[in-house]
Scaffold this active site. Structure first.
Site, PDB file in Angstrom:
ATOM      1  N   GLU A  44     -38.450  18.700  30.090  1.00 29.53           N
ATOM      2  CA  GLU A  44     -39.505  19.693  29.852  1.00 29.53           C
ATOM      3  C   GLU A  44     -39.221  20.982  30.621  1.00 29.53           C
ATOM      4  OE1 GLU A  44     -41.786  19.793  27.684  1.00 29.53           O
ATOM      5  OE2 GLU A  44     -41.643  17.737  26.960  1.00 29.53           O
ATOM      6  N   TYR A 125     -49.010  22.927  30.972  1.00 35.47           N
ATOM      7  CA  TYR A 125     -48.298  22.411  29.807  1.00 35.47           C
ATOM      8  C   TYR A 125     -47.392  21.235  30.218  1.00 35.47           C
ATOM      9  CZ  TYR A 125     -44.594  21.458  26.687  1.00 35.47           C
ATOM     10  OH  TYR A 125     -43.711  20.746  25.933  1.00 35.47           O
ATOM     11  N   ASP A 143     -48.410  24.452  24.311  1.00 32.00           N
ATOM     12  CA  ASP A 143     -47.339  25.455  24.380  1.00 32.00           C
ATOM     13  C   ASP A 143     -47.503  26.407  23.187  1.00 32.00           C
ATOM     14  OD1 ASP A 143     -46.492  23.998  22.206  1.00 32.00           O
ATOM     15  OD2 ASP A 143     -44.445  23.721  22.898  1.00 32.00           O
TER      16      ASP A 143
END
Ligand code: SF4
Length: 359
Positions: A44, A125, A143
């Site tokens: 991520e 996020y 996002d």
């Protein structure tokens, strides 16, 4: 307010359609081989400013070097930055190592959304993505893709350029997220935004959630999401360099007494028209005041938006050797130490760069 956005939705059917489609199209990606939260966190963070295809080889190399938080926590700067070289935004790598150290100290990866959010460099996020994918926690992970899909599905006309709008979308996603499979739900929304519900010409006829989509029904998908743009802004490309000498002092320049950011201090900065390599220009500019330019390191690209102009800054950190501490090129230029740097009013655009470098 949230209720209004979702009242048209059959939430269960929406979840089912999205999740079913996600399992059909899901790609085999190296961070999806298991639910190891550390592997997911690394992916991520890497994906924050970089495309999936670019990330894959970096990710595989990184995981070989640092297969667990233990190896990453112990990584020295050189090895870490080398592994990250090419991805840019080096603070992301340093933050990841800091998170690995925090996790080692905690004795294991945190298992709640709140604790994950406390890790270094982890925003709402990323915390939502890791919580849902690794631990099955129904936390929103909003996002750019999710902004787009949900603004269309629920006809949300809030301006996504405003920071407070995130809360609106998080509330909506929290309301509609699957509690049985939050991982597939969040990843499904992201995948849908990346492949079907694209910014221009969304492929509505192929869309698995078309029957739930209010914007499609009303024929207004092209109006969403709402994102205000600053108009009439002049873009200026700049090269900015944090120049540090052997005494630990930084080279700063006082801006003129009138005009933009009058009397503020700034690092070495000049407009760049692409005439030569930035490094060459930097060496030329520094040669009158430095005995030796020892090292030039790219810190990254930064953008600073003013009301009527945008600075696009290619930023460097430079190690130099000077003969005397007071040796400078112009009256308005001086060497100041770290303590003074905290006291001098440094232009915000350069503070950003300093902060990124120090992280
Ligand atoms: Fe996006 Fe069209 Fe699907 Fe609506 S129907 S979510 S606008 S692709």
């Amino acid at each position: 307010m949230t209720q209004n956005y979702t009242e048209h939705l059959d939430i269960q059917a929406f979840q089912n359609d999205l999740i079913k489609w996600y399992y059909e199209v899901k790609r085999d990606l190296p961070w999806r081989i298991n639910r190891d939260p550390y592997r997911i966190l690394v992916s991520e963070i890497m994906l924050q400013q970089t495309q999936v295809v670019t990330v894959i080889p970096y990710y595989e190399r990184f995981m070989k070097l640092f297969p667990t938080t233990k190896e990453l926590a112990e990584a020295d700067d050189q090895t870490l930055l080398k592994a990250w070289e090419g991805l840019g935004y080096y603070s992301r790598a340093r933050n990841l190592r800091e998170s690995a150290r925090m996790i080692e100290e905690m004795g294991g990866f945190p298992t709640t959304h709140e604790e994950i959010l406390k890790l270094k460099g982890v925003g709402p996020y990323t915390a939502g993505a890791v919580s849902s994918i690794a631990f099955g926690i129904p936390a929103p992970a909003v996002d750019g893709n999710v902004f787009r899909v949900m603004s269309r599905v629920c006809c949300i006309f809030e301006d996504i350029a405003k920071a407070k709008t995130r809360k609106v979308f998080e509330a909506v996603v929290s309301e509609v997220i699957s509690h049985e499979d939050p991982s597939a739900f969040n990843q499904g929304l992201m995948e849908l935004g990346a492949t079907i519900c694209t910014p221009k010409s969304p492929k509505c006829l192929e869309c698995p959630v078309q029957k739930h989509c209010q914007a499609f029904k009303e024929g207004i998908d092209d109006l969403l999401p709402v994102k205000t743009k600053a108009n009439n802004q002049v873009k200026t490309k700049l090269v900015v360099a944090m120049v540090k000498n052997q005494y630990g002092e930084y080279l700063v320049n006082k801006r003129p007494e009138t005009g933009l950011l009058a009397n503020f201090y700034e690092f070495l900065s000049f407009e760049y028209a692409g005439e030569k390599e930035p490094k060459e220009l930097l060496i030329e500019k520094l040669s009158p005041i430095c005995e030796e330019v020892k090292n030039i390191e790219l810190v990254g690209m930064f953008t600073h938006v003013f009301s009527h102009r945008i600075w696009e800054m290619e930023s460097y950190f430079i190690d130099v050797k000077t003969r005397y501490t007071d040796e400078v090129a112009e009256d308005s230029t001086m060497w100041i130490n770290n303590e003074q740097l905290k006291d001098y009013p440094l232009v915000a655009a350069h503070q950003k760069i300093l902060k990124e470098f120090n992280q």
